[in-house]
Write a protein that holds these residues in place. Structure first.
Motif, short mmCIF file in Angstrom:
data_model
loop_
_atom_site.label_atom_id
_atom_site.label_comp_id
_atom_site.label_asym_id
_atom_site.label_seq_id
_atom_site.Cartn_x
_atom_site.Cartn_y
_atom_site.Cartn_z
N SER A 15 87.58 34.28 20.10
CA SER A 15 87.99 32.84 20.18
C SER A 15 88.76 32.44 18.93
O SER A 15 89.75 31.70 19.01
N ASP A 18 92.18 33.84 19.35
CA ASP A 18 92.99 33.02 20.27
C ASP A 18 93.42 31.72 19.60
O ASP A 18 94.57 31.27 19.75
N THR A 19 92.49 31.15 18.89
CA THR A 19 92.81 29.89 18.21
C THR A 19 93.90 30.11 17.17
O THR A 19 94.84 29.31 17.02
N SER A 20 93.77 31.21 16.47
CA SER A 20 94.78 31.51 15.44
C SER A 20 96.14 31.74 16.06
O SER A 20 97.17 31.25 15.57
N ASN A 21 96.14 32.48 17.18
CA ASN A 21 97.44 32.72 17.85
C ASN A 21 98.06 31.42 18.34
O ASN A 21 99.28 31.19 18.23
N LYS A 22 97.24 30.57 18.91
CA LYS A 22 97.76 29.31 19.43
C LYS A 22 98.28 28.43 18.29
O LYS A 22 99.31 27.76 18.39
N GLN A 23 97.52 28.46 17.19
CA GLN A 23 97.94 27.67 16.04
C GLN A 23 99.27 28.17 15.51
O GLN A 23 100.17 27.38 15.15
N SER A 25 101.55 29.67 17.24
CA SER A 25 102.57 29.30 18.23
C SER A 25 102.93 27.83 18.11
O SER A 25 104.12 27.44 18.14
N ASP A 26 101.88 26.98 17.99
CA ASP A 26 102.16 25.54 17.86
C ASP A 26 102.94 25.25 16.57
O ASP A 26 103.86 24.40 16.56
N THR A 27 102.54 25.92 15.55
CA THR A 27 103.23 25.69 14.27
C THR A 27 104.68 26.10 14.37
O THR A 27 105.61 25.40 13.89
N GLU A 29 106.47 26.27 17.07
CA GLU A 29 107.19 25.31 17.93
C GLU A 29 107.45 24.01 17.18
O GLU A 29 108.54 23.41 17.30
#
Length: 425
Positions: A15, A18-23, A25-27, A29
């Protein structure tokens, strides 16, 4: 066989992964969005600044062009005004030189009048009178002297006006030179482009130079120069007209006085001729009377001499009859007649002597008067000769017009306009 680490590293769970990857990606973007907006803003700013820069450069060029046109307009006005000043200075210089020639021309009439007065001082005796001719000659001297003073005053005023016009011309020239230089600078600025090799950054380009003026001051300065020049042109025009009128008036006054003086001389000459003719007649009559008197005196002397013989005769008769003897010494008729005859002869002789003395006295008076009349006639002839010489001397006054110069050259005002030609850009 690989050797395992004695101490395993820190591990993340799924988790967190996943959170790190999403962060991540969001960063990514987020920053891409910020970058996109930044690029859009930059493009809009580039377009805006480019348009603004081009517009400002166009406006500056347009204002430079307008400024160049304003300078050209004022330069043309200044050039026209300077030409008007030059033309007026030339005209005033011509009038000034004409006035100088008129002043020089008054010297000859003055010399003639003074010579006439000097000639008339040569009159002798009772002919040395203060007559109307002398009064008119002295008045002519006063008229010429007044004309000279008036002409000299106008020459001085013309010189002063030329100096003022020269100063106004120099001010116009200075203003015109500055505008030519300013126009050259603005035209040079107008021709510059961003591709020009001579453009560069300058230190403190926004500073305001000391002594700078406002557009209103700039325009008022040229307006003042033009207005002052045209005002002096008008003053010069009035002075020229006044000088021309004054020269004509002075010429008329001198001519009128010349005519009056010569009329007085002719009138005096006529009276002198009449007096001379009368004196000549009187002298001839006196000479004739002297001749008659001398003849009468000779007659009296002859008659007186002729009476001496009868007197001697009667004296002798009377003396002889005194010697009659005795009663014969009688006072008879003969005695009375002889006595009466003797008395009559003595009275006659006495009368003749008295008349002879009176005649001789009259002769002496006539001879003295003849001498005085001859002297007076000589004085009158000399005076008449002097009047004729005066008229001959005054013939020089009618040999040329008043404004001519008999000799010499009048030197005009050196570089009277004082101007120099400008090469107008």
């Amino acid at each position: 066989m690989a050797t395992l680490s004695a101490k395993p590293g820190l591990r993340y769970n799924v988790s967190n992964w996943d959170t790190s990857n999403k962060q991540m990606s969001d960063t990514a973007e987020h920053w891409r969005h910020i970058s996109h907006e930044t690029r859009q803003d930059g493009l809009a700013l580039r377009n805006e600044t480019t348009s603004k820069t081009n517009l400002d450069e166009s406006n500056s060029s347009h204002r430079l062009n307008d400024r160049i046109w304003d300078i050209s307009r004022w330069k043309e006005t200044l050039e026209c005004c300077a030409q008007e000043v030059d033309k007026e200075m030339d005209a005033l210089t011509v009038v000034k030189e004409e006035t100088e020639r008129a002043l020089a021309a008054t010297m000859m009439p003055l010399e003639v009048v003074v010579e006439c007065l000097t000639l008339r001082e040569g009159r002798r005796g009772n002919e040395l009178v203060s007559d109307p001719v002398e009064a008119q000659l002295k008045k002519e001297v006063e008229v010429i002297d007044g004309a000279q003073r008036g002409l000299q005053q106008h020459i001085d005023k013309a010189f002063e006006q030329l100096c003022v016009l020269q100063e106004a011309r120099q001010q116009l020239t200075h203003d015109l030179q500055n505008k030519i230089e300013a126009q050259d600078i603005d035209m040079s600025c107008f021709s510059l482009t961003i591709a020009a090799p001579e453009i560069s950054l300058k230190p403190n380009p926004l500073h305001i130079p000391t002594g700078s003026t406002t557009p209103q001051q700039w325009e008022k300065f040229s307006q003042y120069n033009v207005a002052r020049a045209r005002e002096e042109i008008q003053a010069s025009l009035q002075l020229r007209e006044k000088m021309s009128v004054n020269r004509a008036q002075l010429q008329n006054e001198l001519e009128a006085q010349r005519i009056a003086t010569e009329f007085a001389i002719r009138k005096r000459t006529h009276r002198l001729e009449q007096a001379r003719n009368e004196t000549q007649w009187q002298l001839k009559s006196t000479q004739d009377e002297i001749s008659d008197m001398e003849r009468d005196i000779r007659g009296l002397e002859n008659d007186l001499l002729a009476k001496m013989a009868p007197l001697k005769l009667v004296h002798t008769r009377l003396e002889k009859r005194t010697k009659r003897p005795g009663v014969e010494l009688c006072r008879d008729e003969v005695q009375y007649a002889l006595v009466e005859e003797a008395k009559q002869l003595e009275a006659t002789i006495l009368a003749l002597k008295q008349k002879l003395a009176q005649a001789q006295h009259s002769l002496q008076a006539l001879q003295l008067h003849q001498a005085h009349t001859g002297e007076d006639l000589s004085c009158k002839q000399d005076a008449l000769s002097l009047e004729q010489r005066v008229m001959e001397t005054r013939n020089r006054l009618t040999s040329g017009p008043f404004t001519d110069i008999s000799s010499g050259v009048v030197v005009p005002l050196t570089n009277s306009s004082g101007r120099h030609n400008l090469e107008m850009a």
